[in-house]
Design a protein around this motif. Structure first.
Motif, PDB file in Angstrom:
ATOM      1  N   UNK A   1       0.838  -1.187   0.000  1.00 48.27           N
ATOM      2  CA  UNK A   1       0.000   0.000   0.000  1.00 48.27           C
ATOM      3  C   UNK A   1       0.876   1.241   0.000  1.00 48.27           C
ATOM      4  N   UNK A   2       0.539   2.174  -0.888  1.00 40.98           N
ATOM      5  CA  UNK A   2       1.306   3.421  -1.012  1.00 40.98           C
ATOM      6  C   UNK A   2       0.583   4.554  -0.281  1.00 40.98           C
ATOM      7  N   UNK A   3       1.375   5.409   0.344  1.00 41.33           N
ATOM      8  CA  UNK A   3       0.850   6.567   1.064  1.00 41.33           C
ATOM      9  C   UNK A   3       1.542   7.813   0.512  1.00 41.33           C
ATOM     10  N   UNK A   4       0.751   8.744  -0.013  1.00 36.39           N
ATOM     11  CA  UNK A   4       1.288   9.970  -0.602  1.00 36.39           C
ATOM     12  C   UNK A   4       1.335  11.056   0.467  1.00 36.39           C
ATOM     13  N   UNK A   5       2.507  11.686   0.586  1.00 35.94           N
ATOM     14  CA  UNK A   5       2.690  12.818   1.501  1.00 35.94           C
ATOM     15  C   UNK A   5       3.087  14.025   0.660  1.00 35.94           C
ATOM     16  N   UNK A   6       2.221  15.014   0.652  1.00 35.13           N
ATOM     17  CA  UNK A   6       2.512  16.241  -0.091  1.00 35.13           C
ATOM     18  C   UNK A   6       2.112  17.440   0.764  1.00 35.13           C
ATOM     19  N   UNK A   7       3.048  18.328   0.959  1.00 32.62           N
ATOM     20  CA  UNK A   7       2.811  19.552   1.724  1.00 32.62           C
ATOM     21  C   UNK A   7       2.389  19.268   3.167  1.00 32.62           C
ATOM     22  N   UNK A   8       2.802  18.124   3.707  1.00 34.79           N
ATOM     23  CA  UNK A   8       2.562  17.858   5.118  1.00 34.79           C
ATOM     24  C   UNK A   8       3.908  17.868   5.847  1.00 34.79           C
ATOM     25  N   UNK A   9       3.885  17.699   7.156  1.00 29.78           N
ATOM     26  CA  UNK A   9       5.118  17.770   7.937  1.00 29.78           C
ATOM     27  C   UNK A   9       6.124  16.708   7.495  1.00 29.78           C
ATOM     28  N   UNK A  10       5.638  15.506   7.215  1.00 30.51           N
ATOM     29  CA  UNK A  10       6.548  14.424   6.817  1.00 30.51           C
ATOM     30  C   UNK A  10       7.212  14.755   5.480  1.00 30.51           C
ATOM     31  N   UNK A  11       6.420  15.181   4.503  1.00 30.49           N
ATOM     32  CA  UNK A  11       6.987  15.540   3.195  1.00 30.49           C
ATOM     33  C   UNK A  11       7.987  16.683   3.338  1.00 30.49           C
ATOM     34  N   UNK A  12       7.637  17.676   4.117  1.00 23.91           N
ATOM     35  CA  UNK A  12       8.541  18.814   4.306  1.00 23.91           C
ATOM     36  C   UNK A  12       9.850  18.386   4.950  1.00 23.91           C
ATOM     37  N   UNK A  13       9.768  17.474   5.920  1.00 24.61           N
ATOM     38  CA  UNK A  13      10.980  16.994   6.589  1.00 24.61           C
ATOM     39  C   UNK A  13      11.877  16.229   5.609  1.00 24.61           C
ATOM     40  N   UNK A  14      11.302  15.301   4.863  1.00 30.20           N
ATOM     41  CA  UNK A  14      12.079  14.468   3.940  1.00 30.20           C
ATOM     42  C   UNK A  14      12.604  15.290   2.762  1.00 30.20           C
ATOM     43  N   UNK A  15      11.738  16.035   2.117  1.00 26.88           N
ATOM     44  CA  UNK A  15      12.139  16.785   0.924  1.00 26.88           C
ATOM     45  C   UNK A  15      13.069  17.945   1.262  1.00 26.88           C
ATOM     46  N   UNK A  16      12.979  18.453   2.490  1.00 27.83           N
ATOM     47  CA  UNK A  16      13.860  19.539   2.918  1.00 27.83           C
ATOM     48  C   UNK A  16      15.321  19.123   2.961  1.00 27.83           C
ATOM     49  N   UNK A  17      15.571  17.820   3.027  1.00 28.79           N
ATOM     50  CA  UNK A  17      16.943  17.298   3.044  1.00 28.79           C
ATOM     51  C   UNK A  17      17.481  17.063   1.631  1.00 28.79           C
ATOM     52  N   UNK A  18      16.665  17.317   0.621  1.00 31.05           N
ATOM     53  CA  UNK A  18      17.069  17.080  -0.769  1.00 31.05           C
ATOM     54  C   UNK A  18      17.189  18.403  -1.512  1.00 31.05           C
ATOM     55  N   UNK A  19      17.595  18.309  -2.762  1.00 36.52           N
ATOM     56  CA  UNK A  19      17.638  19.485  -3.639  1.00 36.52           C
ATOM     57  C   UNK A  19      16.599  19.367  -4.745  1.00 36.52           C
ATOM     58  N   UNK A  20      15.542  18.604  -4.494  1.00 40.46           N
ATOM     59  CA  UNK A  20      14.555  18.331  -5.520  1.00 40.46           C
ATOM     60  C   UNK A  20      13.872  19.604  -6.026  1.00 40.46           C
ATOM     61  N   UNK A  21      13.684  20.580  -5.148  1.00 42.58           N
ATOM     62  CA  UNK A  21      13.015  21.812  -5.573  1.00 42.58           C
ATOM     63  C   UNK A  21      13.913  22.695  -6.432  1.00 42.58           C
ATOM     64  N   UNK A  22      15.199  22.356  -6.530  1.00 40.50           N
ATOM     65  CA  UNK A  22      16.081  23.053  -7.468  1.00 40.50           C
ATOM     66  C   UNK A  22      15.724  22.686  -8.909  1.00 40.50           C
ATOM     67  N   UNK A  23      15.131  21.508  -9.088  1.00 36.67           N
ATOM     68  CA  UNK A  23      14.796  21.018 -10.431  1.00 36.67           C
ATOM     69  C   UNK A  23      13.306  21.004 -10.724  1.00 36.67           C
ATOM     70  N   UNK A  24      12.490  20.844  -9.684  1.00 35.04           N
ATOM     71  CA  UNK A  24      11.057  20.682  -9.888  1.00 35.04           C
ATOM     72  C   UNK A  24      10.283  21.638  -8.989  1.00 35.04           C
TER      73      UNK A  24
END
Length: 132
Positions: A82-105
């Motif tokens: 089962x897949x769980x999508x996290x977008x614009x929540x605390x978990x997504x912000x914590x995980x994505x904040x450690x990446x440079x993904x927003x430099x490209x997307x």
């Protein structure tokens, strides 16, 4: 939940995993997901940034499968769950904040897959058997 072995983790890290989902009308969709990696012994995670077929399918049907194979050794695994999508929540912000993904997307989400079943994809008589 099923647990990943060291062999499975290594294969996910070194080979290109493919994600399979199903549309609301039952049409299959499969494609490579280079950002899939091991979150922990019972979960896979990937970064969603195209927001196309897989994302749309997972918003309607949370069932997902990830297949990975080592072609030279003719071994592989399929992980279903089962897949769980996290977008614009605390978990997504914590995980994505450690990446440079927003430099490209401009937009990104985190998808966590609970590993509920694991199957062998080896080129032998055990192909397709569930690992218990």
């Amino acid at each position: 939940m099923k647990k990943l072995t060291d062999e499975m983790k290594e294969m996910i890290q070194t080979q290109l995993p493919f994600l399979a989902t199903t549309s609301a009308s039952g049409l299959p969709q499969v494609g490579p997901k280079g950002s899939i990696h091991v979150l922990d012994d019972e979960h896979l995670i990937y970064f969603e940034h195209t927001f196309r077929h897989a994302y749309e399918n997972l918003t309607n049907n949370q069932h997902a499968a990830v297949a990975v194979a080592d072609r030279p050794n003719q071994k592989g695994f399929r992980f279903e769950g089962t897949a769980h999508i996290h977008e614009k929540d605390d978990y997504a912000n914590e995980i994505l904040g450690k990446t440079k993904i927003f430099d490209r997307f401009p937009r990104a989400a985190v998808v966590v897959i609970d590993i509920e079943r694991i199957f062998r994809l080896d080129n032998n008589l055990e192909a397709g058997t569930e690992i218990l």
